[in-house]
Design an enzyme around this catalytic site. Structure first.
Site, PDB file in Angstrom:
ATOM      1  N   HIS A 288       0.844  -1.183   0.069  1.00 31.05           N
ATOM      2  CA  HIS A 288      -0.075   0.144   0.101  1.00 31.05           C
ATOM      3  C   HIS A 288       0.959   1.059   0.017  1.00 31.05           C
ATOM      4  CE1 HIS A 288       0.282   0.911   4.392  1.00 31.05           C
ATOM      5  NE2 HIS A 288       0.403  -0.182   4.527  1.00 31.05           N
ATOM      6  N   ASP A 300       6.096   0.745   6.549  1.00 26.29           N
ATOM      7  CA  ASP A 300       4.754   0.502   6.386  1.00 26.29           C
ATOM      8  C   ASP A 300       3.893   1.530   5.358  1.00 26.29           C
ATOM      9  OD1 ASP A 300       1.997  -0.341   6.615  1.00 26.29           O
ATOM     10  OD2 ASP A 300       1.926   0.661   8.765  1.00 26.29           O
ATOM     11  N   GLU A 334      -5.145   2.257   2.392  1.00 23.55           N
ATOM     12  CA  GLU A 334      -5.151   1.151   3.224  1.00 23.55           C
ATOM     13  C   GLU A 334      -5.372   1.524   4.534  1.00 23.55           C
ATOM     14  OE1 GLU A 334      -3.683  -2.062   5.790  1.00 23.55           O
ATOM     15  OE2 GLU A 334      -2.944  -0.002   5.854  1.00 23.55           O
ATOM     16  N   GLU A 335      -4.547   2.709   5.031  1.00 23.74           N
ATOM     17  CA  GLU A 335      -4.413   2.907   6.559  1.00 23.74           C
ATOM     18  C   GLU A 335      -5.679   3.364   6.933  1.00 23.74           C
ATOM     19  OE1 GLU A 335      -2.258   2.024   8.107  1.00 23.74           O
ATOM     20  OE2 GLU A 335      -0.373   2.114   7.377  1.00 23.74           O
ATOM     21  N   ASP A 362       2.984  -6.471   3.547  1.00 25.12           N
ATOM     22  CA  ASP A 362       2.766  -5.369   4.660  1.00 25.12           C
ATOM     23  C   ASP A 362       3.018  -5.618   5.897  1.00 25.12           C
ATOM     24  OD1 ASP A 362       1.753  -2.747   5.403  1.00 25.12           O
ATOM     25  OD2 ASP A 362      -0.222  -3.343   5.465  1.00 25.12           O
TER      26      ASP A 362
HETATM   27 ZN    ZN Z   1       0.339  -1.316   6.309  1.00 22.67          ZN
END
Ligand code: ZN
Length: 402
Positions: A288, A300, A334-335, A362
């Site tokens: 992501h 991340d 995504e977050e 991820d």
């Molecule tokens: Zn992530």
């Protein structure tokens, strides 16, 4: 290099195991080809350079932010330079911005004159705001959801603090992911449950094993109309509030001014290496692209994205042609809710059977513990048996039919 390990091992084990590489240059599934892919990826630092580009040149990439827009352009450009067929898939994304955030313990039993204590906190994604001048209320310390239920009558008008310690012992057994999942369930769901009981704000003890008086943000899911201020508090400050509350009532002043703006326009970046025999069938490798705003999101999930990007780079470099289309996807948002993944699913709903496999990395770029997978029974034999502790603990690894 570590960062390509998880992705390439997944690619090598499963995609080649499923016969995705054509036999134009090598017999399918042979160990020699697998070894060449591994070695080429490990020796080349192309992915690491893309990681530097994303983190050093763009930085934080929260959905709706200028960083997210710049990241879309940067990744699309890099994939075009590789000769991939690049599509920008439109996605409407949440646009939440962090404002001022301040916490102070203003009263407690035994407080010397003129003493207040700073609380290190950071707003959770999706948090509501306090009045601009702040909000002052007593704190109720809660250890789990059962206690919240049992003390429901006390919540109204107060600030709820979920003081739940990170399960370091679990993490030390190689189960950092599940330990994080357990801790973050309070972050994701605690503030909403507190809001439903009439809390004026909610705090959660920061989720993570490294305590440097740093709070760790993340999404909290709040209903419109009950969007109370919600923040992560450093572990040290959560413990302080808990200790003080054992002496008597603790009063906290919070000043938080985040804003939920109208949805913004953004994109999933999709880059295809077309298949030679079954180009309509797609194998996704992905990460992501968005990150939280407090740091550059290197682990991340810039490593996931750039590791995926390097799949096409590596196959091109070796002159290997996949039978099916290999599709690199840099997912957006995504977050804070998964809007990019949902948009992709929606647009492919009519022909999901053409989506042969989807891989996402991820979990950061540290030592690989394994991977989790859900596969249809007919593909079970493309996955190695679960051998490590992470895998054994994951119910998804039981190859359930999907
Ligand atoms: Zn992530």
């Amino acid at each position: 290099m570590q960062l390509r390990k998880p992705l390439l091992s997944a690619l090598a084990t499963c995609l080649l195991g499923a016969g995705l590489i054509g036999n134009t240059f090598a017999a399918p599934n042979d160990a020699e080809t697998l070894g060449k892919i591994r070695d080429a990826a490990m020796q080349d630092d192309w992915a690491y350079q893309r990681l530097e580009d994303l983190t050093d040149l763009v930085g934080p990439r929260l959905s709706g932010s200028p960083g997210a827009t710049a990241a879309v352009e940067q990744v699309a450009d890099a994939m075009r330079k590789l000769g991939a067929k690049v599509t920008l898939q439109p996605v409407k994304v949440p646009h939440w911005v962090r404002g001022e955030e301040k916490g102070e313990i203003v009263d407690y039993k035994g407080r010397p004159a003129n003493i207040t204590q700073k609380v290190v906190l950071t707003a959770l994604g999706g948090s509501g705001a306090t009045p601009a001048t702040g909000l002052t209320a007593n704190v109720i310390v809660i250890r789990d959801f059962d206690e919240l239920k049992a003390r429901a009558a006390e919540v109204k008008g107060n600030i709820v603090l979920f003081d739940v310690a990170f399960d370091q012992a679990m993490a030390d057994r190689g189960l950092a992911g599940p330990a994080y999942g357990r801790g973050s369930s309070f972050r994701t769901n605690g503030p909403r449950q507190a809001a439903e009981l009439g809390a004026v704000a909610a705090l959660v003890r920061s989720v993570g094993g490294a305590n440097f008086r740093l709070p760790h943000t993340g999404l909290t899911v709040l209903a419109d109309g009950k969007r109370i201020p919600a923040a992560a508090v450093s572990a040290e400050d959560a413990m302080l509030i808990t200790r003080l509350s054992k002496r008597g009532p603790v009063k906290l002043k919070l000043t938080m001014t985040p804003q939920m703006l109208p949805e913004a326009d953004s994109f999933n970046v999709i880059a295809d290496l077309p298949g030679t025999e079954k180009p309509e069938e797609v194998v996704i490798v992905s990460g992501h692209l968005d990150s939280w705003d407090l740091a550059t999101g290197a682990h991340d999930d810039a490593t996931g994205v750039t590791g995926a990007m390097a799949v096409i780079k590596t196959l091109n470099q070796l002159g290997l042609k996949p039978r099916r289309t290999i599709r690199v996807v840099a997912w957006m948002s995504e977050e804070n809710g998964g809007a990019g993944g949902n948009a992709y699913h929606k647009s492919n709903k009519a022909a999901l059977d053409k989506q042969i496999a989807a891989i996402e990395s991820d979990g950061g770029a540290g030592r690989s513990f394994g991977f989790q997978a859900s596969v249809r029974p007919q593909y079970e034999n493309c996955l190695p048996r679960c051998r490590n502790r992470w895998c054994r603990s994951a119910p998804a690894c039981s190859s359930a039919a999907t």
